[in-house]
Design a protein around this motif. Sequence first.
Motif, PDB file in Angstrom:
ATOM      1  N   LYS A   3       5.605  14.662  -9.431  1.00  0.00           N
ATOM      2  CA  LYS A   3       5.440  13.333  -8.848  1.00  0.00           C
ATOM      3  C   LYS A   3       4.104  13.250  -8.126  1.00  0.00           C
ATOM      4  O   LYS A   3       3.623  14.239  -7.566  1.00  0.00           O
ATOM      5  N   PRO A   4       3.489  12.062  -8.130  1.00  0.00           N
ATOM      6  CA  PRO A   4       2.272  11.911  -7.325  1.00  0.00           C
ATOM      7  C   PRO A   4       2.609  12.066  -5.845  1.00  0.00           C
ATOM      8  O   PRO A   4       3.747  11.877  -5.417  1.00  0.00           O
ATOM      9  N   LYS A   5       1.594  12.432  -5.078  1.00  0.00           N
ATOM     10  CA  LYS A   5       1.791  12.609  -3.644  1.00  0.00           C
ATOM     11  C   LYS A   5       2.334  11.320  -3.024  1.00  0.00           C
ATOM     12  O   LYS A   5       1.888  10.220  -3.356  1.00  0.00           O
ATOM     13  N   LEU A   6       3.297  11.468  -2.136  1.00  0.00           N
ATOM     14  CA  LEU A   6       3.878  10.315  -1.462  1.00  0.00           C
ATOM     15  C   LEU A   6       2.907   9.805  -0.394  1.00  0.00           C
ATOM     16  O   LEU A   6       2.593  10.514   0.559  1.00  0.00           O
ATOM     17  N   VAL A   7       2.429   8.583  -0.595  1.00  0.00           N
ATOM     18  CA  VAL A   7       1.528   7.954   0.362  1.00  0.00           C
ATOM     19  C   VAL A   7       2.051   6.549   0.647  1.00  0.00           C
ATOM     20  O   VAL A   7       2.276   5.760  -0.267  1.00  0.00           O
ATOM     21  N   PHE A   8       2.252   6.267   1.921  1.00  0.00           N
ATOM     22  CA  PHE A   8       2.649   4.918   2.325  1.00  0.00           C
ATOM     23  C   PHE A   8       1.478   4.232   2.999  1.00  0.00           C
ATOM     24  O   PHE A   8       0.983   4.680   4.034  1.00  0.00           O
ATOM     25  N   SER A   9       1.016   3.161   2.379  1.00  0.00           N
ATOM     26  CA  SER A   9      -0.009   2.317   2.988  1.00  0.00           C
ATOM     27  C   SER A   9       0.521   0.896   3.038  1.00  0.00           C
ATOM     28  O   SER A   9       0.811   0.309   1.989  1.00  0.00           O
ATOM     29  N   PRO A  10       0.653   0.308   4.227  1.00  0.00           N
ATOM     30  CA  PRO A  10       1.219  -1.041   4.338  1.00  0.00           C
ATOM     31  C   PRO A  10       0.314  -2.137   3.802  1.00  0.00           C
ATOM     32  O   PRO A  10       0.719  -3.303   3.757  1.00  0.00           O
ATOM     33  N   VAL A  11      -0.902  -1.771   3.377  1.00  0.00           N
ATOM     34  CA  VAL A  11      -1.820  -2.785   2.851  1.00  0.00           C
ATOM     35  C   VAL A  11      -2.375  -2.393   1.481  1.00  0.00           C
ATOM     36  O   VAL A  11      -3.399  -2.921   1.047  1.00  0.00           O
ATOM     37  N   ASN A  18       5.283  -3.939  -5.029  1.00  0.00           N
ATOM     38  CA  ASN A  18       6.694  -3.538  -5.046  1.00  0.00           C
ATOM     39  C   ASN A  18       6.953  -2.515  -3.948  1.00  0.00           C
ATOM     40  O   ASN A  18       6.868  -1.312  -4.189  1.00  0.00           O
ATOM     41  N   PRO A  19       7.281  -2.974  -2.738  1.00  0.00           N
ATOM     42  CA  PRO A  19       7.496  -2.021  -1.645  1.00  0.00           C
ATOM     43  C   PRO A  19       8.739  -1.159  -1.835  1.00  0.00           C
ATOM     44  O   PRO A  19       8.816  -0.060  -1.281  1.00  0.00           O
ATOM     45  N   TYR A  20       9.708  -1.620  -2.633  1.00  0.00           N
ATOM     46  CA  TYR A  20      10.999  -0.931  -2.693  1.00  0.00           C
ATOM     47  C   TYR A  20      10.924   0.411  -3.403  1.00  0.00           C
ATOM     48  O   TYR A  20      11.689   1.325  -3.081  1.00  0.00           O
ATOM     49  N   GLU A  21       9.993   0.565  -4.346  1.00  0.00           N
ATOM     50  CA  GLU A  21       9.817   1.877  -4.982  1.00  0.00           C
ATOM     51  C   GLU A  21       9.290   2.898  -3.968  1.00  0.00           C
ATOM     52  O   GLU A  21       9.716   4.057  -3.959  1.00  0.00           O
ATOM     53  N   VAL A  22       8.378   2.461  -3.121  1.00  0.00           N
ATOM     54  CA  VAL A  22       7.840   3.349  -2.081  1.00  0.00           C
ATOM     55  C   VAL A  22       8.946   3.728  -1.100  1.00  0.00           C
ATOM     56  O   VAL A  22       9.081   4.895  -0.705  1.00  0.00           O
ATOM     57  N   TYR A  23       9.754   2.742  -0.700  1.00  0.00           N
ATOM     58  CA  TYR A  23      10.823   3.009   0.264  1.00  0.00           C
ATOM     59  C   TYR A  23      11.801   4.060  -0.246  1.00  0.00           C
ATOM     60  O   TYR A  23      12.241   4.933   0.509  1.00  0.00           O
ATOM     61  N   GLU A  24      12.159   3.963  -1.519  1.00  0.00           N
ATOM     62  CA  GLU A  24      13.147   4.900  -2.069  1.00  0.00           C
ATOM     63  C   GLU A  24      12.645   6.332  -1.966  1.00  0.00           C
ATOM     64  O   GLU A  24      13.375   7.243  -1.564  1.00  0.00           O
ATOM     65  N   ARG A  25      11.366   6.544  -2.308  1.00  0.00           N
ATOM     66  CA  ARG A  25      10.804   7.882  -2.201  1.00  0.00           C
ATOM     67  C   ARG A  25      10.728   8.345  -0.752  1.00  0.00           C
ATOM     68  O   ARG A  25      11.023   9.496  -0.440  1.00  0.00           O
TER      69      ARG A  25
END
Length: 400
Positions: A3-11, A18-25
């Motif tokens: 999997k690619p590295k998990l990175v959360f950027s709000p912008v 699609n924020p929900y794919e990020v949230y699940e991870r």
Amino acid sequence: MTKPKLVFSPVSAEYFANPYEVYERMRDEAPLYYDEEGDFYALTRHDDVAAAFKDHDSFSSARGCDLGMVRSGDVPQKSIIFMDPPDHRHMRSLLNKAFTPRAIQEQKDTVVALIRHYLDKADPDNFDVVQDFSGPFPVEVITRMAGVPEDFRQQVRHWIDKSLHRKPGQIDLDDDNMQANIDSGMYYYGLVVERRENPQDDMISRLIAAEIPGPDGVMRKLDDIEITGFTTLLGGAGAETVTKLVGSAMVVFATHPDQWQKLLDDRSKIPAAVEELLRYVGPVQYNVRYTLREVTVPSGTIPANKPVFLMGASANRDPRAFTDGETFDIDRDRLQAHNLGLGYGIHSCLGAALARMETAFALEHLLDFMPRYEVDFDGLRRVNMQNVAGFSHVPVRVLT
């Protein structure tokens, strides 16, 4: 495959899309997420988010509600959402009077009349749910309550949209955001000054007449800046929530036609549908708090003096809290966990009952206006906004 590295950027563009794919991870891989580059934390599981919302002694609102504000500590105006107790408690007890059950019921006829007005003007062959309907009517309701003259009610919505818009990668306010905030603030300030001279039967006039305890316990009047801050917030929250919720609702129902059919068969399910929409596609994605001390939540410990994202929209889909949390089901058991769609704790939405009523009436009239419809998915346009998710354009075709 790695999997690619998990990175959360709000912008980031990916988050806006699609924020929900990020949230699940994040829930699975990093429920207590730390971003080294941005030096912030994010909570995505229901237990963590709910605990943080309730712990206002540790998670402060006084530095703002988005990352740019919290980092700088530069809060743009006096407003209830940027307050901790005891100031928050005094202001909340005052403002609650504007949203009593009786006060909300008194808006029923206005809400229904506005909904009918905009649907009567709509073209079934060329109908955009947001642009023609869910954008215009909620702001009319809330600004009328506040005391905004009719000629400026739609202008308020455009100021809000411009102030909340974020370009991909943009954390801090840009010139367009600042100008919208200045224009809106100056307009409301002028309206407050005018109401001091000429009181009317509206919320601004009642706030001018009201008193709250000061720091020394002596009762005092609100100043013009405080009233301006609240009315600006009121216009934004009152317009954005229902606008985005109704627009997203018609996209969700288009992809879940069995759920729309349930409403066609039984209108008594509408309130349950509103709750499920708030859970599944609630417009408010997160609030940012600032830790006043080291604090422990179920997923771990957060140091003092850090920005923390409380991801309510992620928590509302957490399968640890809701069975099949990623499934849209208006008949689900709503007692499993608290729905965070309109906040939780002392900063829960003041106008929650009004938002629920507006959305319920909107769905009821849309069931009549377009019992069968198709969404033009190629024409959908998502908003890129601070804290808020949804659509600016939802074109549909009403089927006969």
